[in-house]
Design a protein around this motif. Structure first.
Motif, PDB file in Angstrom:
ATOM      1  N   SER A 135      13.622  13.429  11.427  1.00 52.41           N
ATOM      2  CA  SER A 135      12.855  12.501  10.588  1.00 52.41           C
ATOM      3  C   SER A 135      12.836  12.918   9.119  1.00 52.41           C
ATOM      4  CB  SER A 135      11.421  12.428  11.103  1.00 52.41           C
ATOM      5  OG  SER A 135      10.847  13.714  11.074  1.00 52.41           O
ATOM      6  N   ALA A 174       5.811  15.993  12.905  1.00 50.91           N
ATOM      7  CA  ALA A 174       6.293  14.611  12.926  1.00 50.91           C
ATOM      8  C   ALA A 174       5.684  13.841  11.751  1.00 50.91           C
ATOM      9  CB  ALA A 174       5.895  13.972  14.250  1.00 50.91           C
ATOM     10  N   PRO A 175       6.329  12.734  11.320  1.00 49.48           N
ATOM     11  CA  PRO A 175       5.779  11.928  10.224  1.00 49.48           C
ATOM     12  C   PRO A 175       4.386  11.385  10.572  1.00 49.48           C
ATOM     13  CG  PRO A 175       7.997  11.208  10.782  1.00 49.48           C
ATOM     14  CD  PRO A 175       7.584  12.182  11.831  1.00 49.48           C
ATOM     15  N   VAL A 176       3.568  11.167   9.534  1.00 53.46           N
ATOM     16  CA  VAL A 176       2.202  10.704   9.760  1.00 53.46           C
ATOM     17  C   VAL A 176       2.143   9.188   9.915  1.00 53.46           C
ATOM     18  CG1 VAL A 176      -0.127  10.669   8.800  1.00 53.46           C
ATOM     19  CG2 VAL A 176       1.330  12.657   8.450  1.00 53.46           C
ATOM     20  N   GLU A 177       2.770   8.483   8.969  1.00 45.77           N
ATOM     21  CA  GLU A 177       2.623   7.022   8.981  1.00 45.77           C
ATOM     22  C   GLU A 177       3.931   6.286   9.175  1.00 45.77           C
ATOM     23  OE1 GLU A 177       0.603   5.432   5.621  1.00 45.77           O
ATOM     24  OE2 GLU A 177      -1.213   6.582   5.972  1.00 45.77           O
ATOM     25  N   HIS A 234       1.549   9.538  -0.978  1.00 47.31           N
ATOM     26  CA  HIS A 234       1.838   9.097   0.381  1.00 47.31           C
ATOM     27  C   HIS A 234       1.817  10.311   1.312  1.00 47.31           C
ATOM     28  CE1 HIS A 234       3.839   7.359   3.824  1.00 47.31           C
ATOM     29  NE2 HIS A 234       3.668   6.161   3.284  1.00 47.31           N
ATOM     30  N   PRO A 235       1.155  10.176   2.482  1.00 51.80           N
ATOM     31  CA  PRO A 235       1.054  11.355   3.358  1.00 51.80           C
ATOM     32  C   PRO A 235       2.402  11.861   3.875  1.00 51.80           C
ATOM     33  CG  PRO A 235       0.123   9.407   4.423  1.00 51.80           C
ATOM     34  CD  PRO A 235       0.385   9.041   2.994  1.00 51.80           C
ATOM     35  N   ARG A 242       0.831  -1.194   0.000  1.00 50.58           N
ATOM     36  CA  ARG A 242       0.000   0.000   0.000  1.00 50.58           C
ATOM     37  C   ARG A 242       0.871   1.251   0.000  1.00 50.58           C
ATOM     38  NH1 ARG A 242      -1.020   3.319   4.097  1.00 50.58           N
ATOM     39  NH2 ARG A 242      -2.777   4.741   3.934  1.00 50.58           N
TER      40      ARG A 242
END
Lengths: 379, 324
Positions: B131, B96-99, B66-67, B56
């Motif tokens: 990140s 911060a990163p989402v996923e 991609h988020p 995915r």
């Protein structure tokens, strides 16, 4: 996916998550959509703009499991106009089209595969902390307004939130003022945590909370990337700001030369009046503090003057301990600070006209507000 | 082809992969190289390597949806990258990163960022959140502020070997001769080659530009000036493409005038007979002068010389051949 639910539940859920829907200019089309998914016999409605995510659960009769995202605007507008009755939702997986039926309405909305929707964490593990909703609400109103709205200093658009022992402390500053409040958690946290939550997200938490009575659970995701506020049937997830908040302890004055106690409502009124006249003079007002004499009580005078508009001065009685002082402030900051004070009396602590002033709620040691003075023109 | 499904750039892929495996990937990168060479494709492959934990996520990266992938490029090709786009990006990079564990920002055609935008991005390039991985792409380092270049890990992408492009085209089912021609015309720019097989217009436009040249060689002054006027009004990229196509052809002619000319060495293999004719009709010195004139005109255009004047002068320098 096939389910039915009540129009009013659906409409309420949509209005709760709507604030997290991204504007139509968003780079990812799916962020302008709302996720509809069956979840343990209920309908989960969710939206995210990658900064703030809101999920909401409403009762539904689920016949087939499934999920889809539909354009937020189209779906919300349609549901608002449906009769207050049963709504049937049915997904055609092949065409990714959601059929919406209610009364004599029969609509088909083209969606985007739910796989494309960003994963919003939901509340699963034990809470990091639990807090009384009225306490949390009060903290939010007393702190968030001091955060920066200007994106040029991203760190200051966040609210520093410290969880330590059974105490939660929130702090926000935009460089001109600082608001800090601490309060009790329901039970002590297992380890101290410090996170930076976007102020905008906390405003939404306060809004969504409504008049819930159950404690709000706060969870931090294992990746430390998100904080989750778990309420009754609603989760709000905020993406944490991944930066270091400035250490504000050193700027807090250790002592004061003058302590002035005023009636909060009277002071607020004086500031509001002055602000009318201060509009054309960069919102600057002059605050004169005069200690009382034998027969006369101490007083505070708030003066505003603009060459074009005219001038205004309001005087109020005060208990003044210490020296006389004349100090300039941005009146908008004063109004916001005294609005945040929820005790009948407020204390103003000052040292020099060029040093920051501290505003406290008399009888409530957990609130603390610091405001930088403004330079007063001569004369 | 390598593990990242990239044609050519094996060296660059190896270097990035090793850095990821050793946990030493730089946070700010600058990929430079000529247009259509695969800079953005490589950047996307890097994003896929960092974000693609499952099918995915990989699919979302490939679709640029991609988020945690922030893709920024000029709204219209060739236009400036607005400072608002950069501000929005910088804001997203503070979160911060989402996923996943990373947030990847790819700024395609970073040389088109306005100067205030370039200044705004400096601080983030210098010290991004832990990140964050940022990739800028640009045709060369001269087009960026030196302060940007010095803050990035530089990766100079060179054209892929023509052979590698040809193999890639054959693997996509392109017929042998056509694959060879497109591979040579691409000069190793794989993106150009892939566009050419998808869209016949690319090759058709080239054929037309060569036909124009053929006509011009026998044409008089009036016709040449008329052509210069028409061409000068076209999109700048079209003018450059025209001159580049001509340049490639005259290089072939120069090769054909040499004693050891072998047909395989020709880029415009489909024009073999015409190239031989031209090589017979013109002296080595004449061809060399022409090559210089075209290169110079390209330079003039790059420096914003009036295109009409530059083209008039160039077309007068074309030799006049008898009509056949």
């Amino acid at each position: 996916m096939r389910l039915s639910c009540l129009q009013e539940n659906l409409a309420r859920g949509l209005s709760i998550v709507s604030r997290a829907v991204a504007p139509r200019t968003a780079t990812l089309p799916v962020l302008t959509h709302i996720l509809l998914a069956t979840d343990h016999g209920r309908l989960k409605i969710a939206a995210t703009n990658l900064e703030l995510g809101i999920s909401c659960w409403v009762g539904a009769k689920v016949e087939d499991e499934g999920a889809i995202t539909v354009p937020a605007r189209t779906f919300t507008d349609l549901v608002a106009l449906l009769p207050a009755d049963r709504v049937d939702l049915e997904l055609n997986i092949r065409t990714q089209t959601l059929r919406v039926r209610s009364g004599r309405t029969d609509a088909n909305i083209k969606g985007i595969d739910a796989q494309e929707f960003p994963i919003i964490p939901t509340f699963q593990d034990a809470a990091t902390a639990r807090i009384d909703p009225t306490v949390l609400k009060k903290m939010i109103t007393q702190v968030v307004f001091a955060a920066a709205t200007d994106e040029s200093r991203p760190t200051l658009t966040g609210v520093l939130t410290k969880l330590e022992g059974d105490t939660i402390t929130m702090a926000a500053t935009d460089g001109f003022r600082l608001s800090v409040r601490s309060d009790r958690l329901k039970e002590p946290v297992s380890e101290p945590r410090t996170i930076l939550i976007p102020a905008k997200a906390l405003v939404e938490v306060g809004r969504v909370m409504g008049d819930q009575e159950e404690p709000v659970a706060i969870g931090i995701t294992p990746s430390h990337g998100q904080v989750l506020f778990h309420m009754k049937d609603v989760d709000v997830v905020a993406q944490l700001i991944d930066q270091k908040f400035p250490d504000y302890e050193p700027i807090i004055p250790k002592r004061h030369d003058t302590r002035t106690i005023v009636n909060t409502a009277e002071m607020l009124k004086a500031c509001r009046q002055a602000s009318i006249f201060a509009r054309d003079s960069l919102d600057t007002v002059r605050v004169l503090v005069k200690p009382g004499e034998e027969l006369e009580p101490g007083k505070v005078t708030v003066v505003a003057r603009a060459d074009e508009t005219g001038d205004n001065q309001s005087e109020l009685e005060a208990t003044v301990v210490g020296n006389e002082i004349e100090i300039g402030f941005n009146v908008k900051y004063l109004i916001e600070a005294f609005s945040a004070v929820d005790t009948p009396q407020a204390a103003i602590e000052t040292t020099q006209p060029r040093s920051p002033a501290v505003i406290r709620a008399l009888g409530d040691d957990h609130f603390f507000h610091l405001v930088m003075p403004m330079h007063l023109p001569k004369g | 082809m390598n593990d990242w499904d990239i044609i050519g750039h094996d060296w660059a892929v190896r270097r990035l992969r090793r850095a990821i495996e050793q946990g030493q990937l730089a946070q700010s990168h600058l990929f430079v190289g000529p247009p259509s060479i695969g800079k953005a494709t490589l950047a996307l492959a890097l994003a896929r390597a960092l974000l693609g934990h499952n099918d995915r996520a990989r699919a979302l990266v490939n679709q640029r949806r991609h988020p945690d992938l922030l893709w920024v490029e000029p709204a219209d090709a060739g236009e400036a990258l607005k400072v608002e786009q950069i501000r929005e990006l910088l804001h997203a990079l503070t979160l911060a990163p989402v996923e996943s564990r990373h947030r990847i920002a790819i700024v395609n055609d970073a040389h088109l960022i306005t100067e205030s935008g370039q200044n705004a991005i400096l601080k983030t390039l210098e010290e991004p959140n832990p990140s964050v991985v940022i990739v800028l792409t640009a045709p060369n380092t001269d087009t960026l502020l030196p302060t940007i270049v010095s803050r990035c890990q530089l990766l100079n992408l060179r054209p892929a070997p023509v052979r590698a492009v040809e193999e890639a085209l054959l693997a996509r089912g392109v017929a042998g001769e056509r694959a060879a021609l497109i591979a040579r015309l691409s000069r190793g720019r794989i993106g150009w080659a892939l566009r050419a097989i998808e869209d016949d217009a690319t090759l058709e436009a080239r054929a037309e530009r060569l036909r124009d040249l053929r006509d011009l060689l026998t044409a008089g002054r009036t016709q040449r000036f008329a052509y210069a006027e028409k061409l000068a009004r076209a999109e700048p990229s079209h003018v450059v493409q025209t001159l580049e196509d001509w340049l490639l052809l005259w290089r072939d002619v120069a090769r054909a005038t040499g004693r050891e000319a072998s047909p395989e060495a020709l880029v415009n293999a489909d024009q073999r007979d015409w190239i031989a004719q031209l090589a017979n009709a013109l002296s080595v010195a004449q061809v060399a002068a022409l090559l210089r004139a075209i290169s110079q005109t390209l330079q003039y255009l790059d420096r914003n010389v009036n295109p009409r004047l530059a083209l008039d002068v160039l077309l007068l320098k074309l030799p006049r051949l008898p009509a056949s």
